[in-house]
Design a protein around this motif. Sequence first.
Motif, PDB file in Angstrom:
ATOM      1  N   GLU A   1      36.631  45.806  26.781  1.00 18.53           N
ATOM      2  CA  GLU A   1      35.538  44.844  26.914  1.00 18.53           C
ATOM      3  C   GLU A   1      34.357  45.527  27.576  1.00 18.53           C
ATOM      4  OE1 GLU A   1      34.814  40.329  28.717  1.00 18.53           O
ATOM      5  OE2 GLU A   1      36.630  41.454  29.222  1.00 18.53           O
ATOM      6  N   GLN A   2      33.197  45.453  26.920  1.00 24.47           N
ATOM      7  CA  GLN A   2      31.984  46.112  27.414  1.00 24.47           C
ATOM      8  C   GLN A   2      32.224  47.601  27.669  1.00 24.47           C
ATOM      9  OE1 GLN A   2      30.749  43.753  30.812  1.00 24.47           O
ATOM     10  NE2 GLN A   2      29.806  42.202  29.501  1.00 24.47           N
ATOM     11  N   GLY A   3      33.002  48.204  26.766  1.00 25.93           N
ATOM     12  CA  GLY A   3      33.256  49.630  26.850  1.00 25.93           C
ATOM     13  C   GLY A   3      34.297  50.049  27.863  1.00 25.93           C
ATOM     14  N   LEU A   4      34.870  49.092  28.602  1.00 21.57           N
ATOM     15  CA  LEU A   4      35.856  49.398  29.644  1.00 21.57           C
ATOM     16  C   LEU A   4      37.251  48.965  29.193  1.00 21.57           C
ATOM     17  CD1 LEU A   4      33.872  48.230  32.805  1.00 21.57           C
ATOM     18  CD2 LEU A   4      34.088  50.557  31.910  1.00 21.57           C
ATOM     19  N   GLU A   5      38.235  49.812  29.467  1.00 24.22           N
ATOM     20  CA  GLU A   5      39.621  49.503  29.120  1.00 24.22           C
ATOM     21  C   GLU A   5      40.332  48.842  30.293  1.00 24.22           C
ATOM     22  OE1 GLU A   5      41.952  52.666  27.619  1.00 24.22           O
ATOM     23  OE2 GLU A   5      40.699  53.010  25.859  1.00 24.22           O
ATOM     24  N   HIS A   6      41.072  47.778  29.991  1.00 24.12           N
ATOM     25  CA  HIS A   6      41.871  47.079  30.993  1.00 24.12           C
ATOM     26  C   HIS A   6      43.313  47.004  30.505  1.00 24.12           C
ATOM     27  CE1 HIS A   6      38.018  45.621  32.678  1.00 24.12           C
ATOM     28  NE2 HIS A   6      37.682  45.394  31.422  1.00 24.12           N
ATOM     29  N   VAL A   7      44.251  47.349  31.357  1.00 23.35           N
ATOM     30  CA  VAL A   7      45.670  47.202  31.025  1.00 23.35           C
ATOM     31  C   VAL A   7      46.056  45.743  31.255  1.00 23.35           C
ATOM     32  CG1 VAL A   7      48.026  47.896  31.558  1.00 23.35           C
ATOM     33  CG2 VAL A   7      46.176  49.589  31.624  1.00 23.35           C
ATOM     34  N   LEU A   8      46.675  45.122  30.260  1.00 24.86           N
ATOM     35  CA  LEU A   8      47.007  43.705  30.329  1.00 24.86           C
ATOM     36  C   LEU A   8      48.411  43.487  30.874  1.00 24.86           C
ATOM     37  CD1 LEU A   8      45.617  42.440  26.900  1.00 24.86           C
ATOM     38  CD2 LEU A   8      44.433  42.659  29.088  1.00 24.86           C
ATOM     39  N   ALA A   9      48.571  42.380  31.582  1.00 21.87           N
ATOM     40  CA  ALA A   9      49.886  41.975  32.075  1.00 21.87           C
ATOM     41  C   ALA A   9      49.941  40.457  32.110  1.00 21.87           C
ATOM     42  CB  ALA A   9      50.156  42.540  33.469  1.00 21.87           C
ATOM     43  N   VAL A  10      51.028  39.909  31.604  1.00 21.68           N
ATOM     44  CA  VAL A  10      51.200  38.462  31.623  1.00 21.68           C
ATOM     45  C   VAL A  10      51.372  37.977  33.058  1.00 21.68           C
ATOM     46  CG1 VAL A  10      52.254  38.419  29.345  1.00 21.68           C
ATOM     47  CG2 VAL A  10      53.713  38.628  31.370  1.00 21.68           C
ATOM     48  N   ARG A  11      51.195  36.679  33.242  1.00 15.39           N
ATOM     49  CA  ARG A  11      51.364  36.086  34.568  1.00 15.39           C
ATOM     50  C   ARG A  11      52.810  35.596  34.699  1.00 15.39           C
ATOM     51  NH1 ARG A  11      47.580  31.354  37.137  1.00 15.39           N
ATOM     52  NH2 ARG A  11      48.602  30.110  35.539  1.00 15.39           N
ATOM     53  N   LYS A  12      53.607  36.311  35.461  1.00 15.37           N
ATOM     54  CA  LYS A  12      55.019  35.959  35.627  1.00 15.37           C
ATOM     55  C   LYS A  12      55.213  34.814  36.624  1.00 15.37           C
ATOM     56  CE  LYS A  12      57.021  39.076  32.954  1.00 15.37           C
ATOM     57  NZ  LYS A  12      57.845  38.686  31.784  1.00 15.37           N
TER      58      LYS A  12
END
Length: 267
Positions: free
Chosen positions: A145-156
């Motif tokens: 998003e907007q050129g930036l990478e984010h590692v995703l994690a679900v909400r446990k």
Amino acid sequence: MTIDHYQAWLPKVAEIAKQAGEVIMQVYRCKDCEVEKKADGSPVTLADKQADQLIRQSLAVLSPDIPVVSEENIHATPFLERQGWSCFWLVDPLDGTKEFIERTDEFCVNIALVVEGRSVLGVVYVPVYDWLYMAHQGGEAIKVEQGLEHVLAVRKLIKSPVNVTVSRRHGKKVEEFIEALAPSKTLHCGSAIKSCLVAEGQADVYPRFGPTSHWDTAASQVIVEAAGGRIVDEKGEDLRYFPTENILNPHFMVVGNNRYPWPEFPK
């Protein structure tokens, strides 16, 4: 085929999805979008057709030996031809055509690679917001998003109210599910974006008790699973994508925490 293949292909497939998104946006910017009806009564637009052509041609260059099953080209690949396929691309060039027509901005491009019934690589691209979700089996779920990478994690850890994301046309069965969850907070959204919201922890669950096809879920399933979640049917089993004649999914839930005491599927 190994994880190394998936890792090498993922950025290339992501670029194909973005190029398809550009084609879609060119049509979306035109105020008068001609809408046709397919044989099943569902709508199709020029954006669906042009994005489909771009994706199929690009995948043929990337992997000439792997066939493509696409929503807009399924008539060209009858079941008798597809039934023996163990590896194929599964594509929805414009997931959320109704959202596209109604101009809600909530539509996306879905591209998945299926091997032995499992989706092993998935890209979901949301062109209006330039959100790119992607993952492959054995890797991390990423949002760019907007050129930036984010590692995703679900909400446990699920707290009250439970965050539920649903379609704008979700029906009575989903309403019953939401009532059984109370208290809950509902987020209405279109297309496979809903599954991606679970993957990034913005929603806890996405219940779907209406008709969907394989290409609606295969790409986002890889992303959800890489983020730590699951897409499960009534028996608690993960969705699978073996070639079938009607290529329909069973009813399912996308969940961040599979151990949470979710209400039962409505009968």
